[in-house]
Design a protein around this motif. Structure first.
Motif, PDB file in Angstrom:
ATOM      1  N   CYS A   1       0.842  -1.186   0.000  1.00  0.00           N
ATOM      2  CA  CYS A   1       0.000   0.000   0.000  1.00  0.00           C
ATOM      3  C   CYS A   1       0.887   1.248   0.000  1.00  0.00           C
ATOM      4  CB  CYS A   1      -0.898  -0.006   1.236  1.00  0.00           C
ATOM      5  SG  CYS A   1      -2.084   1.344   1.225  1.00  0.00           S
ATOM      6  N   TYR A   2       0.585   2.177  -0.885  1.00  0.00           N
ATOM      7  CA  TYR A   2       1.307   3.456  -0.872  1.00  0.00           C
ATOM      8  C   TYR A   2       0.830   4.318   0.288  1.00  0.00           C
ATOM      9  CZ  TYR A   2       3.413   2.655  -5.447  1.00  0.00           C
ATOM     10  OH  TYR A   2       4.169   2.157  -6.475  1.00  0.00           O
ATOM     11  N   LEU A   3       1.724   5.167   0.760  1.00  0.00           N
ATOM     12  CA  LEU A   3       1.430   6.022   1.917  1.00  0.00           C
ATOM     13  C   LEU A   3       1.746   7.480   1.613  1.00  0.00           C
ATOM     14  CD1 LEU A   3       3.067   3.534   4.358  1.00  0.00           C
ATOM     15  CD2 LEU A   3       0.681   4.256   4.567  1.00  0.00           C
ATOM     16  N   GLY A   4       0.827   8.131   0.890  1.00  0.00           N
ATOM     17  CA  GLY A   4       0.955   9.576   0.670  1.00  0.00           C
ATOM     18  C   GLY A   4       0.766  10.322   1.979  1.00  0.00           C
ATOM     19  N   SER A   5       0.108   9.636   2.917  1.00  0.00           N
ATOM     20  CA  SER A   5      -0.196  10.239   4.225  1.00  0.00           C
ATOM     21  C   SER A   5       1.063  10.630   5.002  1.00  0.00           C
ATOM     22  CB  SER A   5      -1.035   9.274   5.058  1.00  0.00           C
ATOM     23  OG  SER A   5      -0.371   8.019   5.136  1.00  0.00           O
ATOM     24  N   LEU A   6       2.221  10.155   4.580  1.00  0.00           N
ATOM     25  CA  LEU A   6       3.456  10.606   5.243  1.00  0.00           C
ATOM     26  C   LEU A   6       3.708  12.089   4.962  1.00  0.00           C
ATOM     27  CD1 LEU A   6       5.898   7.598   4.758  1.00  0.00           C
ATOM     28  CD2 LEU A   6       4.620   8.239   6.807  1.00  0.00           C
ATOM     29  N   ARG A   7       3.039  12.627   3.939  1.00  0.00           N
ATOM     30  CA  ARG A   7       3.173  14.066   3.678  1.00  0.00           C
ATOM     31  C   ARG A   7       2.240  14.902   4.555  1.00  0.00           C
ATOM     32  NH1 ARG A   7       2.915  12.055  -1.555  1.00  0.00           N
ATOM     33  NH2 ARG A   7       0.968  13.171  -1.925  1.00  0.00           N
ATOM     34  N   ASN A   8       1.483  14.229   5.446  1.00  0.00           N
ATOM     35  CA  ASN A   8       0.672  14.997   6.415  1.00  0.00           C
ATOM     36  C   ASN A   8       1.546  15.924   7.251  1.00  0.00           C
ATOM     37  OD1 ASN A   8      -1.646  13.759   5.578  1.00  0.00           O
ATOM     38  ND2 ASN A   8      -1.727  12.282   7.269  1.00  0.00           N
TER      39      ASN A   8
END
Lengths: 245, 245
Positions: free
Chosen positions: B133-140
Motif C-alpha cells: 500500500c502506498y502512503l501519501g499520508s506521510l506528507r501529512n
C-alpha cells in the motif's frame, strides 16, 4: 525468480522500433494495466493521450528531437489531470477547491499518480515482448505540447512513452549500487560509494560496443546540471493552474 | 494474458499484514527491481529508506495515522534526491547547478523517477504474492518525516510503501472508464462519461461488503478538494532547495 521480476530486471530503453503499429486490443490492455496502478485518494489524477495523427507526431518530434517520437508502434503522452474534478462544480465550490488544485502538494501527487500508471503500462508492454522508452524531452517545449494536445485548465503534459516491436537490443545500463540508493532508518551520506561507481561507469563507457567515451556519472551530472534547462516549465505550470501556492 | 499482466490487473491495496518481516534477500530483490526502472537523463533522482527501528515506525505512524505504517513486513520511504549530484562539486559549480536543482522541472522529474522505481518495487512484491500500500499520508507532516529520516539538502520524502504478507483480501476498486482516461490525438472533454461513472460508483459503494455508503466519485473529489490539505509542503520544499524557481 518469477517471470515478472525477470521482465522488470531485463528492462532497457528501446529507441528503435519496427514499423508495426500496436493492435487496438494491445492498446486497450496497456491502458487497463496503467489504470490498475494505485492512485492517491482515488483521484486518478492523470490522462493518457495516444497519438496516431502523423502531423501531430511530426510536431511532437520537433519538440523532442528524438526519432522514436516519429517512428514507433504507438506514442502515449501522460498528462497530470485535475480538470475532471471540476465537472459540474459551482463557481463558489471551485474557488474553495483552488487551494488544493493549485498547491505544490497536488502537482507532486499528479506527477506520482501519472508515473505509477505509466510504469504499469511499461511493464505490461515489456511482458508482451514489446519495447518502450520514456520521453521527458517532450518538456523541451511544454507549452507547444499543450497546444498540440489542446489541454484545458488543470491539465499538463508530464512525459511521453514510445512503445513498439524492438528493432534493437541495447546493453543493460548499470545502475547506482544499492548502497547508494537504499538506506536503513535514516539517510546515509554515500560519497565514497559514488566515487567507486564513477570508476565502474568509466570502464563501462570506455568498453561498450557503441558510443564509447571517457566519462563518469558525476561528470555527466555536473555537465547536465550546469546548463539550465526547461526553466519555462514553472511559468507554464502557473498558467495552467498548477504549483501556484 | 501473461502472468505479469495478471499480477498488474489483480492489484488491490493491502492495509493489513501478517506479522512476518520481509527476508533480507526479498528486500534486496525489491530494490533491484526498483532501480531497473527507467530514469530521466540517467539521474536516478531518488533514494529509498527502509524503516526497521520501532521508535521511528511509531513516529511515522503518528504522522500518517494508518495502522499499516506500524504493522507490516517492511516499510519503505521513497525520497526525491539530488543530493548526490553535488558530491565533490566546487562551490562555484554548485551555484551554476542551482537553476536546475531548484526549478519546478526538476521537482517533477524527481517525483516521476521515484514513482517509476516505486511501481517496479510494488509489482515485484505483488508478483511474489506479497501485498502493498502506498502512503501519501506521510506528507501529512513532511517536515517531521524529513527530521525522522535526517534528510540533507535536495532530498525530500515523496511517499511510503508498506509491504508484507496480506492478512486481508479486499475487493478490487473500480477505475474510471477508459473513455475518461484515454483519448486519441487531443484532450476530449468527458463530463458525460464521469456522470455515468458516478452512477456506477454509487452502486459500488451501496453494495460492497464493508464500509457501505451513499457516494459518487465527483462528490468524493469535491469534499476532498474543498478542504485545503498539506499547504505546508510548498514551504518545506523551498527550504530543502526544491521548486524555488
Amino acid at each position: 525468480m518469477n517471470s515478472t521480476i525477470e521482465t522488470i530486471l531485463n528492462h532497457r530503453s528501446i529507441r528503435s522500433f519496427e514499423e508495426k503499429p500496436l493492435e487496438k486490443e494491445t492498446i486497450h490492455t496497456l491502458i487497463e494495466a496503467a489504470q490498475q496502478a494505485s492512485t492517491s485518494s482515488y483521484m486518478m489524477a492523470y490522462s493518457i493521450i495516444g497519438i496516431t495523427d502523423r502531423k501531430k507526431k511530426e510536431q511532437l518530434h520537433e519538440v523532442s528531437g528524438h526519432p522514436h517520437v516519429l517512428n514507433n508502434g504507438h506514442l502515449f503522452i501522460i498528462c497530470a489531470d485535475y480538470h475532471r474534478m471540476t465537472y459540474g462544480v459551482s463557481e463558489e465550490a471551485k474557488e474553495d477547491m483552488k487551494a488544493n488544485l493549485e498547491n505544490s502538494e497536488h502537482l507532486m501527487t499528479a506527477a506520482i499518480d501519472g508515473a505509477l500508471a505509466a510504469q504499469n503500462l511499461a511493464i505490461a508492454a515489456e511482458s508482451m515482448g514489446l519495447g518502450m522508452c520514456y520521453l521527458g524531452s517532450l518538456r523541451n517545449d511544454i507549452s507547444k505540447v499543450d497546444e498540440i494536445l489542446n489541454l484545458p485548465e488543470y491539465v499538463s503534459p508530464l512525459f511521453g512513452i514510445a512503445v513498439g516491436v524492438p528493432a534493437e537490443n541495447p546493453e543493460k545500463k548499470p545502475r547506482l549500487p544499492q548502497k547508494a540508493v537504499y538506506f536503513e532508518n535514516e539517510y546515509q551520506d554515500h560519497e565514497e560509494v559514488i566515487r567507486a561507481f564513477n570508476d565502474k561507469i568509466s570502464d563501462y563507457y570506455a568498453s561498450r560496443s557503441s558510443n564509447r567515451r571517457t566519462d563518469t556519472w558525476s561528470d555527466q551530472m555536473l555537465r547536465r546540471f550546469r546548463k539550465p534547462i526547461r526553466m519555462d516549465v514553472t511559468e507554464y505550470l502557473h498558467k495552467k493552474g498548477f504549483n501556484k501556492r
